[in-house]
Scaffold this motif. Structure first.
Motif, PDB file in Angstrom:
ATOM      1  N   UNK A 105      -4.659  24.445  12.941  1.00 32.28           N
ATOM      2  CA  UNK A 105      -3.547  23.610  12.493  1.00 32.28           C
ATOM      3  C   UNK A 105      -4.039  22.305  11.863  1.00 32.28           C
ATOM      4  N   UNK A 106      -5.016  21.659  12.507  1.00 33.10           N
ATOM      5  CA  UNK A 106      -5.510  20.385  11.986  1.00 33.10           C
ATOM      6  C   UNK A 106      -6.158  20.567  10.623  1.00 33.10           C
ATOM      7  N   UNK A 107      -6.923  21.641  10.454  1.00 29.52           N
ATOM      8  CA  UNK A 107      -7.609  21.878   9.190  1.00 29.52           C
ATOM      9  C   UNK A 107      -6.686  22.427   8.112  1.00 29.52           C
ATOM     10  N   UNK A 108      -5.468  22.798   8.467  1.00 34.30           N
ATOM     11  CA  UNK A 108      -4.545  23.420   7.517  1.00 34.30           C
ATOM     12  C   UNK A 108      -3.327  22.528   7.276  1.00 34.30           C
ATOM     13  N   UNK A 109      -3.190  21.962   6.078  1.00 38.72           N
ATOM     14  CA  UNK A 109      -1.978  21.186   5.788  1.00 38.72           C
ATOM     15  C   UNK A 109      -0.708  22.004   6.016  1.00 38.72           C
ATOM     16  N   UNK A 110      -0.716  23.266   5.625  1.00 38.79           N
ATOM     17  CA  UNK A 110       0.471  24.099   5.818  1.00 38.79           C
ATOM     18  C   UNK A 110       0.752  24.296   7.306  1.00 38.79           C
ATOM     19  N   UNK A 123      -0.766  14.030   3.867  1.00 40.95           N
ATOM     20  CA  UNK A 123      -0.145  14.334   5.156  1.00 40.95           C
ATOM     21  C   UNK A 123      -1.156  14.580   6.244  1.00 40.95           C
ATOM     22  N   UNK A 124      -2.205  15.343   5.918  1.00 35.90           N
ATOM     23  CA  UNK A 124      -3.232  15.656   6.909  1.00 35.90           C
ATOM     24  C   UNK A 124      -3.975  14.403   7.352  1.00 35.90           C
ATOM     25  N   UNK A 125      -4.421  13.601   6.391  1.00 32.10           N
ATOM     26  CA  UNK A 125      -5.187  12.407   6.741  1.00 32.10           C
ATOM     27  C   UNK A 125      -4.329  11.385   7.483  1.00 32.10           C
ATOM     28  N   UNK A 126      -3.069  11.243   7.070  1.00 33.76           N
ATOM     29  CA  UNK A 126      -2.187  10.279   7.737  1.00 33.76           C
ATOM     30  C   UNK A 126      -1.892  10.704   9.168  1.00 33.76           C
ATOM     31  N   UNK A 127      -1.681  12.013   9.363  1.00 35.47           N
ATOM     32  CA  UNK A 127      -1.332  12.508  10.690  1.00 35.47           C
ATOM     33  C   UNK A 127      -2.526  12.525  11.627  1.00 35.47           C
ATOM     34  N   UNK A 128      -3.636  13.119  11.211  1.00 32.84           N
ATOM     35  CA  UNK A 128      -4.737  13.393  12.129  1.00 32.84           C
ATOM     36  C   UNK A 128      -5.860  12.367  12.081  1.00 32.84           C
ATOM     37  N   UNK A 129      -5.991  11.627  10.981  1.00 33.11           N
ATOM     38  CA  UNK A 129      -7.055  10.619  10.886  1.00 33.11           C
ATOM     39  C   UNK A 129      -6.535   9.230  11.224  1.00 33.11           C
ATOM     40  N   UNK A 130      -5.235   8.985  11.013  1.00 33.67           N
ATOM     41  CA  UNK A 130      -4.665   7.662  11.272  1.00 33.67           C
ATOM     42  C   UNK A 130      -3.727   7.663  12.479  1.00 33.67           C
ATOM     43  N   UNK A 131      -2.628   8.429  12.402  1.00 31.89           N
ATOM     44  CA  UNK A 131      -1.609   8.356  13.453  1.00 31.89           C
ATOM     45  C   UNK A 131      -2.123   8.842  14.809  1.00 31.89           C
ATOM     46  N   UNK A 132      -2.726  10.021  14.854  1.00 37.29           N
ATOM     47  CA  UNK A 132      -3.161  10.578  16.131  1.00 37.29           C
ATOM     48  C   UNK A 132      -4.209   9.708  16.837  1.00 37.29           C
ATOM     49  N   UNK A 133      -5.174   9.108  16.134  1.00 36.70           N
ATOM     50  CA  UNK A 133      -6.095   8.197  16.816  1.00 36.70           C
ATOM     51  C   UNK A 133      -5.439   6.897  17.293  1.00 36.70           C
ATOM     52  N   UNK A 134      -4.434   6.409  16.559  1.00 37.14           N
ATOM     53  CA  UNK A 134      -3.831   5.121  16.903  1.00 37.14           C
ATOM     54  C   UNK A 134      -2.818   5.244  18.039  1.00 37.14           C
TER      55      UNK A 134
END
Length: 454
Positions: free
Chosen positions: A138-143, A64-75
């Motif tokens: 928030x970004x560093x915390x999956x929860x 969830x973290x990688x998909x949200x902040x490493x993929x979705x947010x940059x795109x």
């Protein structure tokens, strides 16, 4: 004025209309659009939220973290540039709103307060979420990321139960202001054909028909002259009885050149986004701890929350102050009205640089951490992959960032030129200098070593 309108109408008619391609038009008119994309997005969203809330607490290993902040947010800013607010057509929140209203919605009119101050609330929520990210990690915390998405989901459901159409998307979504500003620079627009629209009696693009709801963003195609609130959902294409709608490519930033009704909240957000890009970069630098020490010596406390808040406010006020000073230098009369008019008009010129800075910052995450998305995706199926998560070196990313900032600077400078009605160089020089200075600050920050947050 009439001749100008006729000229504009002729120019629009000459543009390519993607709906002239039968397959594209048939697809958009079908029930598969945007539904097929919405259900895919809903499935991914559900998986992301579950993984954030119930998966590993290690952010570098969490899907969830990688998909949200490493993929979705940059795109997402790139999507706004290329396709306008297409994401908003397929966003899980939008689909959830449609479903809630279908079964339990009361369809009350949007409150007058939200109509009047909605964009300011969007600006405020965007600022607060960015601030909260650094305060609570928030970004560093999956929860933390998962709970944020659940809070937003609750807001979507609540507004959809009580109010008509996509009230949340229009007046409360923290991404709405960003989407609106960036889409103004976008390369795609949906418009009506003026000569056809002026004879229309049905107004079905706004009201809808027995099969399809009217515009969920409360837009009337006949008078729409901006892409800021168009989700490209296709409802107007489905309901228009006169074949008036066109979807056309256009020159990037061209909408910014002639905003008919410039608004303070848009110019304010453009300046604030630049400041947020500054602070996002600064907090990833090796010198960040030194900056905190300096602020701490001034505030008399070493409390991180206090000192970060001071840095955050300064970073946002810096571009606002720079734009205000430039507006004052270029005002023919140093009256408050003239200064504010300049601030609002030329505030839109910062948007291309905002977009470039946003993409350049997130490029670092996407390129140096991008493989983590694949590693964490296959781990859902029991496959354990490890290794260097980067696609390229930090040095390569820096050169890409420099190129993006220079491109954004060129877009902002040309936008100044067009907003200023192609005025003399000396008259517009302060704005040109402002765009160069903002670009130089970005390039300097990107030249410094950065650390990962996830």
């Amino acid at each position: 004025m009439d001749s100008e309108k006729r000229c504009l109408s002729m120019q629009q008619t000459k543009r390519m209309n993607l709906l002239d391609f039968p397959l594209i038009k048939k697809f958009i008119q079908s029930r598969w659009y945007p539904g097929i994309f919405q259900w895919i997005a809903m499935a991914v969203f559900a998986t992301v939220v579950y993984q954030l809330v119930a998966g590993t607490s290690n952010p570098s290993k969490n899907f969830g973290t990688s998909t949200t902040w490493v993929l979705w947010w940059p795109i997402i800013p790139i999507v706004f540039l290329v396709l306008g607010r297409f994401w908003c057509a397929v966003c899980p929140f939008g689909k959830l709103s449609d479903l809630v209203r279908k079964f339990v919605g009361s369809e009350r009119p949007v409150p007058k307060f939200l109509k009047k101050y909605g964009i300011w609330l969007i600006d405020l929520f965007f600022i607060l979420i960015t601030w909260a990210d650094h305060i609570w990690g928030i970004v560093e915390s999956p929860r933390g990321s998962g709970y944020l998405l659940l809070i937003l989901t609750t807001m979507v459901v609540a507004t959809s139960v009580f109010y008509e159409r996509r009230t949340f998307c229009k007046t409360l979504c923290f991404l709405g202001g960003l989407a609106g500003n960036y889409s103004r620079s976008g390369m795609l627009e949906l418009r009506g054909t003026p000569d056809i629209c002026k004879t229309c009696k049905t107004q079905s693009c706004f009201k809808g028909n027995e099969k399809t709801e009217g515009c969920p963003m409360f837009q009337f195609v006949r008078t729409m002259d901006t892409s800021a609130d168009c989700n490209l959902c296709g409802n107007c294409v489905k309901t228009c009885p006169n074949n008036s709608i066109r979807i056309s490519p256009r020159k990037p930033t061209s909408e910014l050149w002639g905003i008919k009704n410039p608004k303070m909240e848009h110019a304010f957000l453009a300046s604030v986004i630049m400041g947020i890009v500054f602070v996002q970069n600064i907090t990833m630098l090796e010198i960040w701890q030194d900056i905190l020490q300096i602020i701490g010596s001034l505030t008399g406390t070493q409390n991180y929350n206090v000192n970060f808040t001071v840095a955050f406010i300064i970073s946002m006020l810096l571009p606002i102050g720079m734009l205000m000073l430039t507006a004052r230098l270029t005002a023919s009369k140093w009256s408050k009205t003239a200064i504010m008019e300049n601030f609002v008009r030329f505030g839109y010129a910062i948007i291309p640089l905002d977009l470039a800075g946003h993409v350049a910052h997130n490029l670092f995450h996407m390129v140096t951490e991008g493989k983590a998305v694949w590693f964490n995706t296959v781990s859902l199926f029991g496959v354990n992959l490890t290794g260097d998560p980067s696609f390229a070196s930090a040095t390569t990313v820096q050169f890409m960032q420099y190129g993006l900032i220079l491109l954004g600077m060129a877009g902002s400078i040309y936008t100044v030129y067009r907003i200023g009605n192609k005025g003399s160089f000396s008259k517009l020089f302060p704005y040109y200098a402002l765009m160069v200075l903002l670009a130089a600050i970005n390039i300097y920050l990107f030249s410094l070593p950065m650390s990962h947050r996830v």
